[in-house]
Design a protein around this motif. Structure first.
Motif, PDB file in Angstrom:
ATOM      1  N   UNK A  77       0.828  -1.208   0.000  1.00 28.51           N
ATOM      2  CA  UNK A  77       0.000   0.000   0.000  1.00 28.51           C
ATOM      3  C   UNK A  77       0.863   1.258   0.000  1.00 28.51           C
ATOM      4  N   UNK A  78       1.936   1.256   0.789  1.00 30.56           N
ATOM      5  CA  UNK A  78       2.826   2.432   0.839  1.00 30.56           C
ATOM      6  C   UNK A  78       3.465   2.696  -0.516  1.00 30.56           C
ATOM      7  N   UNK A  79       3.824   1.615  -1.225  1.00 32.02           N
ATOM      8  CA  UNK A  79       4.442   1.802  -2.539  1.00 32.02           C
ATOM      9  C   UNK A  79       3.450   2.374  -3.542  1.00 32.02           C
ATOM     10  N   UNK A  80       2.160   2.077  -3.365  1.00 32.58           N
ATOM     11  CA  UNK A  80       1.129   2.670  -4.236  1.00 32.58           C
ATOM     12  C   UNK A  80       0.877   4.124  -3.838  1.00 32.58           C
ATOM     13  N   UNK A  81       0.911   4.383  -2.530  1.00 33.19           N
ATOM     14  CA  UNK A  81       0.605   5.715  -2.013  1.00 33.19           C
ATOM     15  C   UNK A  81       1.742   6.700  -2.304  1.00 33.19           C
ATOM     16  N   UNK A  82       2.988   6.214  -2.186  1.00 33.93           N
ATOM     17  CA  UNK A  82       4.170   7.063  -2.432  1.00 33.93           C
ATOM     18  C   UNK A  82       5.138   6.302  -3.334  1.00 33.93           C
ATOM     19  N   UNK A  83       4.797   6.130  -4.613  1.00 32.85           N
ATOM     20  CA  UNK A  83       5.565   5.243  -5.499  1.00 32.85           C
ATOM     21  C   UNK A  83       6.997   5.672  -5.766  1.00 32.85           C
ATOM     22  N   UNK A  84       7.269   6.960  -5.800  1.00 33.03           N
ATOM     23  CA  UNK A  84       8.606   7.433  -6.175  1.00 33.03           C
ATOM     24  C   UNK A  84       9.424   7.898  -4.969  1.00 33.03           C
ATOM     25  N   UNK A  85       9.014   7.461  -3.784  1.00 29.39           N
ATOM     26  CA  UNK A  85       9.682   7.911  -2.555  1.00 29.39           C
ATOM     27  C   UNK A  85      10.452   6.745  -1.944  1.00 29.39           C
ATOM     28  N   UNK A  86      11.673   7.016  -1.494  1.00 29.34           N
ATOM     29  CA  UNK A  86      12.498   5.990  -0.859  1.00 29.34           C
ATOM     30  C   UNK A  86      11.782   5.410   0.355  1.00 29.34           C
ATOM     31  N   UNK A  87      11.960   4.089   0.571  1.00 35.93           N
ATOM     32  CA  UNK A  87      11.289   3.393   1.676  1.00 35.93           C
ATOM     33  C   UNK A  87      11.530   4.086   3.014  1.00 35.93           C
ATOM     34  N   UNK A  88      12.766   4.511   3.278  1.00 40.47           N
ATOM     35  CA  UNK A  88      13.095   5.122   4.570  1.00 40.47           C
ATOM     36  C   UNK A  88      12.362   6.453   4.760  1.00 40.47           C
ATOM     37  N   UNK A  89      12.143   7.196   3.677  1.00 39.23           N
ATOM     38  CA  UNK A  89      11.447   8.477   3.780  1.00 39.23           C
ATOM     39  C   UNK A  89       9.946   8.295   3.954  1.00 39.23           C
ATOM     40  N   UNK A  90       9.420   7.171   3.478  1.00 31.41           N
ATOM     41  CA  UNK A  90       7.996   6.883   3.695  1.00 31.41           C
ATOM     42  C   UNK A  90       7.698   6.779   5.191  1.00 31.41           C
TER      43      UNK A  90
END
Length: 796
Positions: free
Chosen positions: A452-465
């Motif tokens: 879900x996080x990858x869909x919500x913030x697709x172009x953002x690094x995992x650590x910044x999410x």
């Protein structure tokens, strides 16, 4: 299920939760019809006569248990009947058994099982001898056994060709018979639960100085009455046993006397208390008769070989289940507090996810929760770029108008909190007011790596999410935390040691109740949040989001029926919990269910005012009599709820957002002095006390004994996570980085306490003299304070 059985269940539940059978019957019918607990509690008060969500959850759990019990009862009766062994007395006992365990006790003699030694002896024809010696102990066993000695082994290869083997067969038959006596087993179980000792020791060959093993030091030489063991101690011992660091056993309240020289000559032993109770139950005692030594041996065998281990297993299971119930309840209560914490609302928030070598991850979200900027700063080792970090953060504050900072409570949290404090001082010089709050970051990494996080913030690094999630938790804890598996939120003790399915069921119920108590904005809610709404599955929640993306915002609740897969039943269950701001119908912002809109129309007609003018007009609405608008379908209770919603339309049941005002000049542990009165935020609550953030980079502990001037059993009776409290400093231990606090502002400095943190004068209440002395011996070398003991307990 047969109607009489169903009625029996309804009657029993009604007695247990102290309501009328008619209320339970209505609730059961609604649950069986697919209604959810939140829907019944909110919109079917008329049917259940006001059962609340807590009562309904208990009712739901008991309904499931009792239905399983009745199914098992029917299966057992059928099995025994098919064996041709069902007597009227046995049938009556099975029908009256109130629990699954008592049912299984009765079934034990008839339960198909592998061939036992007692069965082998019976097959060899020895049972008449056993009955004869038991009926008349004056008979000589050696003489009587001669007639039962076989010339050869049996076809199965069993050897009863000697008197000794035959008498061993007698022992096996009698001990097995007694071990399957349900009344005896229940008698022993009840006695040992009341008086037996839960005992643990360091396992043989284990190094007590090993850091992993040393965590269990309190249990290297420990015993406590099993029926009174607190949840956290029971789970600690069970964990130590599972790791093979500890040995645990059930000990008799008084150990058996050691055997004497005379005993060894007769191959007898001093009987234990348990053996004495078995003999008492059987109505037998040793009177020096010819068969009495053999019968004593049979009684001892029944206890040591047949009953001791099975009863220990039963009571350990009971202790674990009860300890797990407490642990799950603590987890559920803390989760509820976290989910219903005050939302900061539509404010621009900067989230800081602390780190040392990898840097502090920074994310700024706007008032709607949208991620607008990110950065990584390196104020700590090895770069120590403090000024550069402040400069970067300052630019972000200025650019986006940040007025609130959320700091994750992980590694380097305290150092990062100090960075935020310096940023706030810097902003104050520019006449910009910023507040900071330390936020639990438990589960943020789980969310960051989720689909879900990858869909919500697709172009953002995992650590910044993760930093973005921390910021959003402050804006709306409920909306953000529902994206994470409740078990990953980290507000429980021993959460990995408890029944995982029961934990998941309980936590899911908490999330569902919290989401529906607050209500959900239909046009902004994420799919995970919508999926927690009464009646909406994951699939339907995703369909709602897709419809919204394709067609734009919902204008009214009726448009929900256009969503694929959302039918009339789902609409009924969910519509009242979904809110639409600025839609076609002002009622859609309230908790008034669409099915009751006709009632509101009657109110409009009676008052002559449109609904928009009615909403919020408490003084006028209070003059209306609910009885005037009640009908056969919607009674007075429902009308009162409607009027209440109109008085405060769209109200949020959560408290107002507040930030603790930390004292100027108190920024570090060394700034604290005994006797200081400070304001702080409760950061965590355990049964033994509450931890409070004072803004000094280290939480202080208010032990449960210091929460109130009256006796407090559980800290949650007084405080919950997120509360703003006033505390007085009792003790500061700079070496151990520990702060002891009190909420009794007139309290003096705390005196040292025992290892479990309780004041010495109270902690031995209810213990036996030997246990008191043993506990004191354990305490005296340590000199630990209440604060130190409780901190150690939390770490475990």
């Amino acid at each position: 299920m047969h109607s009489s059985t169903a009625q029996k269940i309804i009657t029993q539940i009604a007695e247990e939760i102290r309501v009328r059978p008619a209320q339970v019957e209505s609730a059961v019918a609604l649950l069986d019809g697919g209604a959810t607990v939140p829907f019944i509690a909110r919109y079917r008060k008329e049917a259940t006569d006001g059962l609340d969500d807590t009562q309904l959850r208990e009712l739901e759990a008991r309904l499931s248990y009792l239905r399983e019990l009745e199914e098992r009862r029917a299966a057992i009766l059928k099995s025994i009947e098919e064996q041709g062994k069902l007597t009227p007395e046995l049938a009556a006992a099975i029908s009256a058994a109130p629990t699954k365990q008592e049912l299984e006790d009765l079934y034990l003699p008839y339960k198909p099982k592998r061939r036992t030694k007692g069965q082998i002896a019976r097959e060899a024809g020895i049972e008449p001898l056993a009955d004869k010696l038991w009926a008349d102990p004056t008979l000589d066993p050696q003489t009587e056994a001669q007639a039962f000695v076989l010339k050869d082994k049996t076809e199965a290869g069993d050897d009863f060709t000697t008197v000794a083997a035959v008498l061993d067969g007698v022992r096996d038959i009698l001990s097995e018979r007694w071990a399957e006596d349900a009344a005896l087993v229940q008698n022993l179980r009840a006695w040992l639960w009341a008086e037996g000792l839960f005992q643990s020791k360091l396992a043989a060959g284990k190094d007590e100085n090993n850091p992993d093993i040393a965590k269990f030091r309190d249990y290297f030489d420990y015993d406590e009455p099993i029926g009174r063991v607190p949840s956290h101690r029971a789970l600690a011992v069970f964990r130590g046993r599972q790791l093979e660091f500890l040995d645990a056993k059930l000990a008799l309240p008084v150990p058996a006397e050691p055997a004497t020289a005379a005993d060894s000559k007769t191959a007898a032993h001093q009987p234990s208390l348990a053996e004495g109770r078995i003999a008492l139950h059987l109505g037998w005692r040793h009177q020096g008769r010819a068969a009495d030594d053999l019968l004593r041996k049979c009684v001892a065998w029944a206890w040591r070989v047949k009953l001791s281990l099975s009863i220990e297993r039963d009571l350990f299971t009971r202790l674990r289940e009860e300890a797990e119930k407490v642990a799950i309840k603590v987890f559920a209560d803390n989760l509820r507090d976290l989910l219903l914490a005050a939302p900061a609302g539509p404010r621009v928030v900067m989230g800081l996810d602390p780190g040392i070598r990898t840097g502090v991850k920074v994310a700024v979200v706007d008032a709607t929760g949208k991620l607008v900027d990110t950065a990584t700063v390196y104020p700590h080792e090895p770069r120590r770029d403090w000024d550069g970090s402040l400069f970067t953060l300052g630019k972000l504050v200025e650019k986006h108008g940040v007025n609130l900072i959320a700091i994750g409570n992980g590694t380097a949290s305290r150092e990062t909190d100090k960075l935020a404090a310096d940023l706030i001082k810097m902003a104050a010089k520019a006449e910009r007011a910023i507040e900071k709050v330390v936020v639990s970051e438990a589960g943020a990494s789980v969310y960051s790596a989720s689909e879900y996080a990858s869909k919500e913030m697709p172009d953002v690094d995992v650590s910044l999410r993760g930093a973005a999630s921390i910021a959003r938790r402050l804006q709306d804890p409920l909306a953000e935390l529902v994206k994470i598996d409740p078990k990953s939120i980290g507000v429980g003790q021993y959460q990995h040691d408890v029944n995982q399915s029961e934990l998941a069921r309980t936590l899911d119920a908490v999330v569902e109740d919290c989401v529906n108590a607050v209500g959900v904005d239909l046009n902004t809610a994420s799919a995970p949040l919508l999926a927690r709404v009464s009646g909406l599955s994951n699939t339907v929640a995703q369909a709602v989001v897709r419809w919204r993306e394709s067609n734009g915002a919902f204008r009214n609740r009726q448009e929900l029926l256009k969503v694929t897969g959302l039918g009339a039943k789902t609409f009924e269950q969910s519509a009242g919990f979904l809110r639409i701001r600025g839609g076609d119908n002002p009622l859609d912002i309230t908790g008034v269910h669409p099915e009751t809109y006709p009632v509101v129309e009657q109110i409009i007609e009676k008052t002559g005012r449109p609904v928009a003018e009615l909403m919020g007009r408490a003084e006028m609405l209070k003059t209306l009599k609910p009885e005037l608008f009640a009908n056969e379908k919607f009674g007075v209770i429902t009308v009162k709820d409607i009027l209440g919603e109109l008085e405060k339309p769209g109200r949020d049941p959560r408290p107002d957002f507040k930030v603790a005002r930390f004292n100027d000049g108190v920024e570090d542990l060394k700034d604290l002095r005994e006797g200081m009165v400070l304001e702080g935020t409760v950061s965590n609550v355990a049964q033994f006390g509450a931890f409070v953030d004072l803004g000094v980079h280290q939480d202080g502990l208010v032990h449960v004994s210091q929460l109130s001037n009256k006796f407090v059993n559980d800290a949650r009776e007084v405080v919950k996570t997120g509360d703003i409290v006033k505390v007085k400093v009792l003790e500061v231990d700079l070496a151990r980085q520990r702060i002891s606090l009190t909420m009794k502002l007139d309290a003096a400095v705390a005196r040292p306490a025992g290892r479990d943190g309780a004041p010495r004068e109270n902690r031995f209440e209810g213990a036996g003299r030997g246990q008191v002395q043993q506990a004191r011996r354990r305490d005296e070398p340590t000199g630990q304070s209440a604060m130190a003991a409780a901190f150690a307990k939390l770490k475990r």
